[in-house]
Design an enzyme around this catalytic site. Structure first.
Site, PDB file in Angstrom:
ATOM      1  CG  ASP A  85      73.685  73.853  29.471  1.00  7.70           C
ATOM      2  OD1 ASP A  85      72.996  73.366  30.605  1.00  7.70           O
ATOM      3  OD2 ASP A  85      74.130  73.022  28.088  1.00  7.70           O
ATOM      4  CG  ASN A 159      80.239  76.751  27.774  1.00  8.65           C
ATOM      5  OD1 ASN A 159      80.367  75.805  28.223  1.00  8.65           O
ATOM      6  ND2 ASN A 159      78.871  77.430  27.673  1.00  8.65           N
ATOM      7  CG  ASP A 160      82.197  80.254  24.701  1.00  5.30           C
ATOM      8  OD1 ASP A 160      81.571  81.223  25.077  1.00  5.30           O
ATOM      9  OD2 ASP A 160      81.656  79.915  24.120  1.00  5.30           O
ATOM     10  NE  ARG A 170      81.711  98.376   8.669  1.00  6.48           N
ATOM     11  CZ  ARG A 170      81.031  99.107   9.500  1.00  6.48           C
ATOM     12  NH1 ARG A 170      80.963  98.648  10.894  1.00  6.48           N
ATOM     13  NH2 ARG A 170      80.749  99.882   8.390  1.00  6.48           N
ATOM     14  CG  ASP A 189      81.818  86.333  10.195  1.00  4.31           C
ATOM     15  OD1 ASP A 189      82.307  86.875   9.552  1.00  4.31           O
ATOM     16  OD2 ASP A 189      80.813  85.698  10.375  1.00  4.31           O
ATOM     17  CB  THR A 200      79.234  70.553  23.235  1.00  2.28           C
ATOM     18  OG1 THR A 200      79.202  70.414  24.715  1.00  2.28           O
ATOM     19  CG2 THR A 200      80.153  69.072  23.208  1.00  2.28           C
ATOM     20  CB  ALA A 201      78.995  75.819  24.012  1.00  3.07           C
ATOM     21  CD  GLN A 259      75.319  83.264  32.454  1.00  2.00           C
ATOM     22  OE1 GLN A 259      76.203  83.938  33.176  1.00  2.00           O
ATOM     23  NE2 GLN A 259      74.629  83.192  31.963  1.00  2.00           N
TER      24      GLN A 259
END
Length: 317
Positions: A85, A159-160, A170, A189, A200-201, A259
């Site tokens: 992927d 994806n995101d 922190r 976080d 689904t990632a 990426q």
């Protein structure tokens, strides 16, 4: 051009000329070089014009036509990808607005996007060349990072888009707004904004919902929030989310598909909305998302059956 078609549609090769295929592969995979050499000869015997990604052509010692990753889609009818992927995300990012259909053959681990196993490589390509391919159009996100009223970065994500701290753990604070106004302050976080494809990632690991990619939506999932009542939210894809970093110290970054990364500073505003760009995943046969989930996430797996046991022998008195 952006793909404005429906979720599924038939893929047709242009008539009157040989098919044109670009090949990209995960070079580090053990199967890659031998598979690619055999594949190229097989394609050329069928009259297919092949263009290989430049680094792959060098690794395979192939003297034919090659192109850099950023130009691998130019003039091609579809991209044949051997990898995981992450490789597919890199290819769709490199193609930019000129998205070509990608037939992904999985050389990775899970392979939610590169769904075809290696043993279906040739049967899958034969079906596509015969006009039996199906395009699965997937929505993407567009993110704009604004600092002091000036745009400093613009990226897309399949994806995101993720906001997290740097190397030192922190708690960070993010102020969330929608087109309807202020939503919440999140302490934790970080925050994930995902597409249905990305559900689904990372979002799934953060407790987000699994969303059918046919649903036009945007998912927001806090990462380990300090306020336990702050839960993932699914928005209409017409929403635009605005994330502002609150001053708390420490480095924070916004990352697109794992990426591309940019520093996210206090006062910066990250605007995220659905993009006009759609990736085009190419497959064959019935496209059943939930069948993929059952296979990849082992939803139908049952506990192993208990082997028949011999009755115990009592000990001697």
């Amino acid at each position: 051009m952006p793909d404005s078609g429906g979720h599924f549609r038939r893929f047709r090769l242009p008539a009157g000329r040989p098919p044109r295929v670009g090949i990209v592969a995960k070079i580090a995979a053990a199967e890659t070089r031998e598979t690619v050499r055999t594949l190229v000869g097989w394609l050329e015997r069928r009259g297919v014009e092949v263009t290989m990604e430049g680094a792959l052509a060098d690794a395979a010692a192939w003297p034919g036509r090659s192109a850099p990753l950023a130009g691998i889609g130019t003039g091609q009818d579809f991209i044949l990808l051997l990898g995981g992927d992450g490789t597919l995300l890199a290819v769709t990012r490199a193609m930019g607005e000129d998205q070509r259909p990608v037939f992904g053959v999985n050389l990775g681990s899970l392979g939610f996007l590169t769904q075809a196993p290696l043993d279906q490589l040739y049967t899958g390509v034969e079906a596509i060349l015969a006009g039996e391919g199906i395009i699965d159009g997937r929505a993407t996100l567009a993110g704009i990072l604004v600092r002091n009223g000036r745009e400093v970065a613009r990226q897309h994500a399949v994806n995101d888009v993720v906001v997290t701290g740097g190397a030192i753990a922190r708690v960070i604070g993010v102020r969330l707004k929608t087109t309807q106004g202020f939503l919440a302050n999140v302490l934790g976080d970080g925050v994930i904004v995902a597409t249905p494809t990305g559900s689904t990632a990372y979002s799934l690991g953060a407790g987000g919902p699994v969303v059918d990619p046919a649903v036009e939506a945007i998912i927001l999932a806090p990462i380990v929030p300090l306020t336990l009542t702050q839960r993932p939210v699914v928005f209409s894809d017409s929403e635009e989310l605005s994330l502002t970093l609150r001053p708390r110290g420490g480095e924070v970054y916004v990352t697109f598909d794992g990426q591309a990364s940019h520093p996210f500073r206090p006062g910066d505003v990250l605007r995220i909305r659905k993009s006009r760009r759609r990736i085009r995943m190419l497959g064959v046969g019935e496209q059943n998302y939930f069948r993929v989930l059952r296979k990849k996430l082992l939803w139908s797996a049952l506990p192993p059956k208990r082997a028949p046991a011999r009755p115990p022998i009592p000990p001697h008195p």
